[in-house]
Scaffold this motif. Structure first.
Motif, PDB file in Angstrom:
ATOM      1  N   SER A   1      36.933  36.185  56.187  1.00 20.09           N
ATOM      2  CA  SER A   1      36.747  34.756  56.044  1.00 20.09           C
ATOM      3  C   SER A   1      35.351  34.526  55.498  1.00 20.09           C
ATOM      4  O   SER A   1      34.399  35.163  55.943  1.00 20.09           O
ATOM      5  N   ILE A   2      35.246  33.638  54.526  1.00 17.98           N
ATOM      6  CA  ILE A   2      33.943  33.337  53.949  1.00 17.98           C
ATOM      7  C   ILE A   2      33.715  31.827  54.037  1.00 17.98           C
ATOM      8  O   ILE A   2      34.516  31.045  53.533  1.00 17.98           O
ATOM      9  N   HIS A   3      32.638  31.467  54.692  1.00 12.84           N
ATOM     10  CA  HIS A   3      32.264  30.067  54.850  1.00 12.84           C
ATOM     11  C   HIS A   3      31.064  29.817  53.949  1.00 12.84           C
ATOM     12  O   HIS A   3      30.103  30.592  53.975  1.00 12.84           O
ATOM     13  N   THR A   4      31.137  28.750  53.162  1.00 14.30           N
ATOM     14  CA  THR A   4      30.072  28.482  52.202  1.00 14.30           C
ATOM     15  C   THR A   4      29.623  27.027  52.252  1.00 14.30           C
ATOM     16  O   THR A   4      30.330  26.152  52.752  1.00 14.30           O
ATOM     17  N   SER A   5      28.453  26.783  51.689  1.00 19.13           N
ATOM     18  CA  SER A   5      27.899  25.437  51.617  1.00 19.13           C
ATOM     19  C   SER A   5      28.456  24.664  50.426  1.00 19.13           C
ATOM     20  O   SER A   5      28.217  23.476  50.290  1.00 19.13           O
ATOM     21  N   LYS A   6      29.173  25.328  49.575  1.00 15.40           N
ATOM     22  CA  LYS A   6      29.686  24.739  48.339  1.00 15.40           C
ATOM     23  C   LYS A   6      31.176  25.079  48.233  1.00 15.40           C
ATOM     24  O   LYS A   6      31.595  26.183  48.588  1.00 15.40           O
ATOM     25  N   SER A   7      31.958  24.166  47.734  1.00 13.78           N
ATOM     26  CA  SER A   7      33.394  24.398  47.581  1.00 13.78           C
ATOM     27  C   SER A   7      33.662  25.598  46.674  1.00 13.78           C
ATOM     28  O   SER A   7      32.990  25.791  45.657  1.00 13.78           O
ATOM     29  N   LEU A   8      34.669  26.364  47.052  1.00 12.80           N
ATOM     30  CA  LEU A   8      35.072  27.524  46.250  1.00 12.80           C
ATOM     31  C   LEU A   8      36.372  27.264  45.492  1.00 12.80           C
ATOM     32  O   LEU A   8      36.984  28.200  44.974  1.00 12.80           O
ATOM     33  N   ASP A   9      36.791  26.018  45.420  1.00 20.52           N
ATOM     34  CA  ASP A   9      38.055  25.683  44.752  1.00 20.52           C
ATOM     35  C   ASP A   9      38.158  26.275  43.349  1.00 20.52           C
ATOM     36  O   ASP A   9      39.215  26.760  42.953  1.00 20.52           O
ATOM     37  N   SER A  10      37.069  26.254  42.606  1.00 22.92           N
ATOM     38  CA  SER A  10      37.100  26.776  41.228  1.00 22.92           C
ATOM     39  C   SER A  10      37.259  28.290  41.179  1.00 22.92           C
ATOM     40  O   SER A  10      37.552  28.844  40.124  1.00 22.92           O
ATOM     41  N   MET A  11      37.087  28.961  42.299  1.00 19.40           N
ATOM     42  CA  MET A  11      37.168  30.420  42.335  1.00 19.40           C
ATOM     43  C   MET A  11      38.497  30.935  42.888  1.00 19.40           C
ATOM     44  O   MET A  11      38.768  32.133  42.807  1.00 19.40           O
ATOM     45  N   ILE A  12      39.302  30.080  43.438  1.00 21.00           N
ATOM     46  CA  ILE A  12      40.531  30.525  44.105  1.00 21.00           C
ATOM     47  C   ILE A  12      41.435  31.317  43.174  1.00 21.00           C
ATOM     48  O   ILE A  12      41.940  32.374  43.548  1.00 21.00           O
ATOM     49  N   SER A  13      41.608  30.860  41.946  1.00 21.97           N
ATOM     50  CA  SER A  13      42.488  31.599  41.022  1.00 21.97           C
ATOM     51  C   SER A  13      41.921  32.984  40.700  1.00 21.97           C
ATOM     52  O   SER A  13      42.670  33.951  40.572  1.00 21.97           O
ATOM     53  N   LEU A  14      40.606  33.107  40.592  1.00 24.90           N
ATOM     54  CA  LEU A  14      39.979  34.423  40.356  1.00 24.90           C
ATOM     55  C   LEU A  14      40.240  35.366  41.526  1.00 24.90           C
ATOM     56  O   LEU A  14      40.531  36.553  41.334  1.00 24.90           O
ATOM     57  N   ILE A  15      40.128  34.831  42.728  1.00 26.34           N
ATOM     58  CA  ILE A  15      40.354  35.640  43.927  1.00 26.34           C
ATOM     59  C   ILE A  15      41.816  36.082  43.992  1.00 26.34           C
ATOM     60  O   ILE A  15      42.107  37.248  44.270  1.00 26.34           O
ATOM     61  N   GLU A  16      42.716  35.182  43.704  1.00 24.28           N
ATOM     62  CA  GLU A  16      44.148  35.521  43.722  1.00 24.28           C
ATOM     63  C   GLU A  16      44.500  36.528  42.638  1.00 24.28           C
ATOM     64  O   GLU A  16      45.364  37.385  42.846  1.00 24.28           O
ATOM     65  N   GLU A  17      43.813  36.470  41.497  1.00 26.78           N
ATOM     66  CA  GLU A  17      44.036  37.448  40.434  1.00 26.78           C
ATOM     67  C   GLU A  17      43.647  38.860  40.879  1.00 26.78           C
ATOM     68  O   GLU A  17      44.168  39.846  40.350  1.00 26.78           O
ATOM     69  N   LEU A  18      42.754  38.937  41.842  1.00 21.66           N
ATOM     70  CA  LEU A  18      42.366  40.240  42.397  1.00 21.66           C
ATOM     71  C   LEU A  18      43.402  40.761  43.396  1.00 21.66           C
ATOM     72  O   LEU A  18      43.244  41.835  43.954  1.00 21.66           O
ATOM     73  N   GLY A  19      44.450  39.965  43.643  1.00 24.85           N
ATOM     74  CA  GLY A  19      45.524  40.398  44.525  1.00 24.85           C
ATOM     75  C   GLY A  19      45.357  39.979  45.973  1.00 24.85           C
ATOM     76  O   GLY A  19      46.093  40.451  46.846  1.00 24.85           O
ATOM     77  N   LEU A  20      44.408  39.092  46.244  1.00 22.84           N
ATOM     78  CA  LEU A  20      44.176  38.654  47.622  1.00 22.84           C
ATOM     79  C   LEU A  20      44.781  37.273  47.848  1.00 22.84           C
ATOM     80  O   LEU A  20      44.878  36.458  46.935  1.00 22.84           O
ATOM     81  N   TYR A  21      45.151  37.040  49.077  1.00 19.36           N
ATOM     82  CA  TYR A  21      45.719  35.759  49.482  1.00 19.36           C
ATOM     83  C   TYR A  21      44.601  34.871  49.999  1.00 19.36           C
ATOM     84  O   TYR A  21      43.770  35.294  50.800  1.00 19.36           O
ATOM     85  N   VAL A  22      44.572  33.631  49.520  1.00 21.39           N
ATOM     86  CA  VAL A  22      43.535  32.683  49.916  1.00 21.39           C
ATOM     87  C   VAL A  22      44.183  31.594  50.768  1.00 21.39           C
ATOM     88  O   VAL A  22      45.164  30.971  50.359  1.00 21.39           O
TER      89      VAL A  22
END
Length: 154
Positions: A128-149
């Motif tokens: 789990s990663i908690h951040t001060s800034k939204s990661l919405d723009s990165m979700i597709s990149l993370i999913e492309e790596l084969g991980l579930y968000v």
């Protein structure tokens, strides 16, 4: 829901008709590490702080336990297992080593960068990663790596 592996100790076992190999394990582990690095870069985080370090085993016992997975443990990783201390600064070049030890449940620790990023890596290959800034723009990149968000911010 499907049955899936959750630990390094699952290497060699069969899940959904397919054996978990060292190569496929490492590919998934590499994806987790890539996500951490991507988010650090996105947030302009230069290092992480490590606190509450807990080693799962004394060093000699650790060395014996990892013998079945010797190709996954470099000499540097074994040295790092015994040397990391509370409140150490984890520079970018050691993120891989330290986070792999966390993912493999060899150590436990809090890992963060004040006011920007906190990483939780726990039992059953949960991150789990908690951040001060939204990661919405990165979700597709993370999913492309084969991980579930799973987004908990909404």
């Amino acid at each position: 829901m499907k049955e899936d592996w959750t630990a390094i100790s699952d290497i060699g076992k069969v899940f959904n008709g397919k054996e978990l190999t060292i190569e496929s394990y490492k590919k998934t582990e590499d994806s987790y590490i890539s996500v951490i690095r991507l988010i650090m870069e996105y947030l302009n985080v230069p290092y992480l702080t490590v606190t509450d370090v807990i080693r799962s085993f004394p060093l000699e016992m650790f060395k014996n336990l990892i013998s079945d997975y010797h190709e996954l443990y470099s000499k540097e990783m074994i040295e790092y297992y015994s040397s990391e201390k509370n409140n150490d600064t984890l520079e970018k070049e050691y993120i891989d080593v330290f986070c792999r030890l966390l993912l493999r449940e060899d150590i436990g620790s809090k890992i963060f960068y004040n006011r920007k990023m906190k990483i939780f890596i726990g039992y059953d290959y949960l991150m789990s990663i908690h951040t001060s800034k939204s990661l919405d723009s990165m979700i597709s990149l993370i999913e492309e790596l084969g991980l579930y968000v799973e987004d908990f911010s909404k």
